[in-house]
Design a protein around this motif. Sequence first.
Motif, PDB file in Angstrom:
ATOM      1  N   ILE A 152      61.561 -46.072  13.559  1.00  0.00           N
ATOM      2  CA  ILE A 152      61.004 -45.007  12.724  1.00  0.00           C
ATOM      3  C   ILE A 152      62.693 -45.255  11.688  1.00  0.00           C
ATOM      4  O   ILE A 152      61.922 -44.988  10.494  1.00  0.00           O
ATOM      5  N   ALA A 153      63.598 -45.274  12.383  1.00  0.00           N
ATOM      6  CA  ALA A 153      64.762 -45.682  10.561  1.00  0.00           C
ATOM      7  C   ALA A 153      64.229 -46.830   9.775  1.00  0.00           C
ATOM      8  O   ALA A 153      64.674 -46.273   8.463  1.00  0.00           O
ATOM      9  N   ALA A 154      63.272 -47.920   9.966  1.00  0.00           N
ATOM     10  CA  ALA A 154      63.780 -48.948   8.731  1.00  0.00           C
ATOM     11  C   ALA A 154      62.807 -47.845   7.430  1.00  0.00           C
ATOM     12  O   ALA A 154      63.382 -47.917   6.485  1.00  0.00           O
ATOM     13  N   SER A 155      61.233 -46.970   7.757  1.00  0.00           N
ATOM     14  CA  SER A 155      61.055 -45.970   6.922  1.00  0.00           C
ATOM     15  C   SER A 155      61.602 -45.061   6.644  1.00  0.00           C
ATOM     16  O   SER A 155      61.439 -44.255   5.048  1.00  0.00           O
ATOM     17  N   ALA A 156      61.974 -44.268   7.451  1.00  0.00           N
ATOM     18  CA  ALA A 156      62.762 -42.316   7.360  1.00  0.00           C
ATOM     19  C   ALA A 156      64.061 -43.002   6.833  1.00  0.00           C
ATOM     20  O   ALA A 156      64.597 -42.218   6.038  1.00  0.00           O
ATOM     21  N   GLU A 185      60.116 -35.389   0.337  1.00  0.00           N
ATOM     22  CA  GLU A 185      60.327 -36.141   1.107  1.00  0.00           C
ATOM     23  C   GLU A 185      62.297 -36.195   1.472  1.00  0.00           C
ATOM     24  O   GLU A 185      62.757 -35.899   2.304  1.00  0.00           O
ATOM     25  N   LEU A 186      62.459 -36.930  -0.230  1.00  0.00           N
ATOM     26  CA  LEU A 186      64.235 -36.783  -0.238  1.00  0.00           C
ATOM     27  C   LEU A 186      64.516 -35.557  -0.117  1.00  0.00           C
ATOM     28  O   LEU A 186      65.930 -35.998   0.474  1.00  0.00           O
ATOM     29  N   SER A 187      64.445 -34.476  -0.389  1.00  0.00           N
ATOM     30  CA  SER A 187      65.257 -33.673  -0.520  1.00  0.00           C
ATOM     31  C   SER A 187      64.628 -32.965   0.998  1.00  0.00           C
ATOM     32  O   SER A 187      65.603 -32.125   1.406  1.00  0.00           O
ATOM     33  N   ASP A 188      63.445 -33.041   1.659  1.00  0.00           N
ATOM     34  CA  ASP A 188      63.939 -32.829   2.966  1.00  0.00           C
ATOM     35  C   ASP A 188      63.270 -34.089   3.654  1.00  0.00           C
ATOM     36  O   ASP A 188      62.507 -33.944   4.690  1.00  0.00           O
ATOM     37  N   PRO A 189      65.178 -34.906   4.558  1.00  0.00           N
ATOM     38  CA  PRO A 189      64.728 -36.518   4.978  1.00  0.00           C
ATOM     39  C   PRO A 189      64.061 -35.758   6.466  1.00  0.00           C
ATOM     40  O   PRO A 189      64.233 -36.951   7.023  1.00  0.00           O
ATOM     41  N   ARG A 190      64.791 -34.528   7.247  1.00  0.00           N
ATOM     42  CA  ARG A 190      64.608 -34.383   8.249  1.00  0.00           C
ATOM     43  C   ARG A 190      62.476 -34.181   8.406  1.00  0.00           C
ATOM     44  O   ARG A 190      62.356 -35.182   9.482  1.00  0.00           O
ATOM     45  N   GLY A 191      61.793 -33.976   7.752  1.00  0.00           N
ATOM     46  CA  GLY A 191      60.774 -33.969   8.132  1.00  0.00           C
ATOM     47  C   GLY A 191      60.642 -34.886   7.530  1.00  0.00           C
ATOM     48  O   GLY A 191      58.741 -35.350   8.062  1.00  0.00           O
ATOM     49  N   ARG A 192      61.198 -35.892   6.830  1.00  0.00           N
ATOM     50  CA  ARG A 192      60.445 -37.208   7.158  1.00  0.00           C
ATOM     51  C   ARG A 192      60.492 -38.096   8.082  1.00  0.00           C
ATOM     52  O   ARG A 192      59.834 -38.378   8.170  1.00  0.00           O
ATOM     53  N   LEU A 193      61.094 -37.525   8.748  1.00  0.00           N
ATOM     54  CA  LEU A 193      62.086 -38.408   9.562  1.00  0.00           C
ATOM     55  C   LEU A 193      61.234 -38.044  10.852  1.00  0.00           C
ATOM     56  O   LEU A 193      60.463 -38.821  12.301  1.00  0.00           O
ATOM     57  N   ILE A 194      60.555 -36.824  10.871  1.00  0.00           N
ATOM     58  CA  ILE A 194      59.649 -36.178  11.773  1.00  0.00           C
ATOM     59  C   ILE A 194      58.033 -36.680  11.901  1.00  0.00           C
ATOM     60  O   ILE A 194      57.720 -36.393  12.911  1.00  0.00           O
ATOM     61  N   ARG A 195      57.603 -36.899  10.913  1.00  0.00           N
ATOM     62  CA  ARG A 195      56.316 -37.462  10.150  1.00  0.00           C
ATOM     63  C   ARG A 195      56.327 -38.268  10.298  1.00  0.00           C
ATOM     64  O   ARG A 195      54.954 -38.877  11.306  1.00  0.00           O
ATOM     65  N   ILE A 196      57.219 -39.480  10.534  1.00  0.00           N
ATOM     66  CA  ILE A 196      57.063 -40.622  10.748  1.00  0.00           C
ATOM     67  C   ILE A 196      57.186 -41.268  12.382  1.00  0.00           C
ATOM     68  O   ILE A 196      57.091 -42.075  12.762  1.00  0.00           O
ATOM     69  N   THR A 197      58.254 -40.703  12.513  1.00  0.00           N
ATOM     70  CA  THR A 197      57.972 -40.899  14.568  1.00  0.00           C
ATOM     71  C   THR A 197      56.962 -40.102  15.517  1.00  0.00           C
ATOM     72  O   THR A 197      56.513 -40.835  16.272  1.00  0.00           O
ATOM     73  N   ARG A 198      56.082 -39.382  14.095  1.00  0.00           N
ATOM     74  CA  ARG A 198      55.010 -38.716  15.117  1.00  0.00           C
ATOM     75  C   ARG A 198      53.702 -39.848  14.709  1.00  0.00           C
ATOM     76  O   ARG A 198      52.923 -39.855  15.823  1.00  0.00           O
ATOM     77  N   THR A 199      53.722 -40.204  13.845  1.00  0.00           N
ATOM     78  CA  THR A 199      52.955 -41.444  12.895  1.00  0.00           C
ATOM     79  C   THR A 199      53.479 -42.839  14.174  1.00  0.00           C
ATOM     80  O   THR A 199      52.782 -43.419  14.642  1.00  0.00           O
ATOM     81  N   LEU A 200      54.790 -43.434  14.140  1.00  0.00           N
ATOM     82  CA  LEU A 200      54.580 -44.785  14.380  1.00  0.00           C
ATOM     83  C   LEU A 200      54.672 -44.623  15.603  1.00  0.00           C
ATOM     84  O   LEU A 200      55.344 -45.753  16.740  1.00  0.00           O
ATOM     85  N   ALA A 201      56.381 -43.316  17.053  1.00  0.00           N
ATOM     86  CA  ALA A 201      55.754 -44.163  17.856  1.00  0.00           C
ATOM     87  C   ALA A 201      54.403 -43.566  18.821  1.00  0.00           C
ATOM     88  O   ALA A 201      54.846 -44.997  20.081  1.00  0.00           O
ATOM     89  N   PRO A 202      52.908 -43.342  19.056  1.00  0.00           N
ATOM     90  CA  PRO A 202      52.648 -43.563  19.289  1.00  0.00           C
ATOM     91  C   PRO A 202      52.132 -45.479  19.471  1.00  0.00           C
ATOM     92  O   PRO A 202      51.046 -45.864  20.415  1.00  0.00           O
ATOM     93  N   ILE A 203      51.703 -45.569  18.342  1.00  0.00           N
ATOM     94  CA  ILE A 203      51.288 -46.717  17.998  1.00  0.00           C
ATOM     95  C   ILE A 203      52.890 -48.031  18.902  1.00  0.00           C
ATOM     96  O   ILE A 203      52.442 -48.520  19.680  1.00  0.00           O
TER      97      ILE A 203
END
Length: 512
Positions: A152-156, A185-203
């Motif tokens: 997650i941290a790699a892309s977020a 997304e850069l102005s809202d890094p937390r939102g980017r982190l949540i979106r990427i977590t929702r995408t990658l965690a199930p995979i």
Amino acid sequence: MQRVQQTQVGLLRRLPLFLLIWGFVSLSMWVPAGYALYLDDHPVSRSFFYSGILGLFGVSMIAIAVSGHTPKRGALGQLLVLLATFAVLPVFLAIPFHDALQTTSFLNAYFDMVSAITTTGADIFNDPSRLAAPLHLWRAQVGWLGGLMMWIAASAILAPLSLGGFEVTARGQPGRTVPGFNQAELSDPRGRLIRITRTLAPIYAGLTAAMAILLVVAGEQGLTAICHAMSVMATSGISPVGGIDGSTAGLTGEAILFLFMFFALSRLTFSADTANQGYARLDKDPEFRIGLMIVIGVPILLFLRHWLAAYDVDMLGDPLLALRSLWGGMFTVLSFLTTTGFESTDWEEARAWSGLGTPGLILMGLALIGGGVATTAGGVKLLRVFALYLNGLREIERLVHPSSVSGEGIGNRRIQKDGAFIAWIFFMLFALSLASVAVLLAALGSSFEEALVLSIAALSTTGPLINFAAETPIRIAELGGASKIVLCFAMVLGRLETLAIIALLTPSLWRN
């Protein structure tokens, strides 16, 4: 329903990121607690259950105290949280482990948790039977969570800051946000982190579950299948049975692990979220192609060495033995290249076939190269090796034709010049870190060979090297307390990389 989800996301954005991670690992303690309860091991179950409750209570109290006063530090602040997760959070993770084991010091428990969460997998307990089954599950689970955080941290976090290997292809400077990313997304890094977590965690969870099911079908024991699946996805190399030798799945189990190790060669094997800074097709990805070349080339060279330097008439006519040696070499090479560290049961046959008495140097070299950028693998990373290869190729061309123009594409020309320069800087920083850690360990009483192996194992996050690279296995439990602390620092440094630590020294992060 949508309004409830938006409210939950809003609450998550207001809470400090470190508290969210702390709360999640507190909940995860109930998994080994439930497993220990199933085994009627009530003391171990109570240790994990009460520690989880204690963690959730602490998170709740701190969340109430800091509500409405969350510092906004952007992506660099998240990078600082990542450092705290690898260095500070293991203090809490070690509490139930130490309380349940009761036969080791807290420093040893802390070392083991740092080793697990950084996906290093350096085993301080040489005898697997010393630990109860829930403790083995906890070690593998912590390593698995550490691997998920790096995915997650790699892309977020790392990609927007041009760190973690992205600095080779990105146009921005390491430690600074890249203009090509979505500015909202850069102005809202937390939102980017949540979106990427929702995408990658199930995979990540789905691949782990699929591998565990396949291992069980192949005849593996339940706990071993789950731990090995977690360890391969996280490249931690943690095993409840001492490695592949204790497995009951045989060659089929090794083949399953071998296939899933390819996810650590390139991020494009599971996600294209950072493809705008690299290559969008897996067959064109230089990391995957270099990884395949090493996995195929090194075992073949070892195989051919049988006729070049270790000719044996008795072994010449045994095709089955030849195939076993070739398979053992391929599995072990891929395992250490991805910094997993599992050794094939046929690796001894490969060594005997090639006449290679001390393969430690080969294994250390593979671990230093490492896997793909933005994967759970450690090491220098294949993309940086590719950048230096392109630069070296171009310099040879200029020696022959000084006025020539590079025939590489736009992307490769950028990697060939600026990317190679940054990759060379990283190589120098990595070499300085390796020398510094080795000197510190030698000053604290380790021999030169031990200091070198321990340094490479820690900085490349390949803990099993301590058992296979040295002439005799190194016992970490026999090292002094200061040496263990140095190794903990080296493991965190190897996981986050030196450029990320330097980026954390920027004055804007610590202002106010």
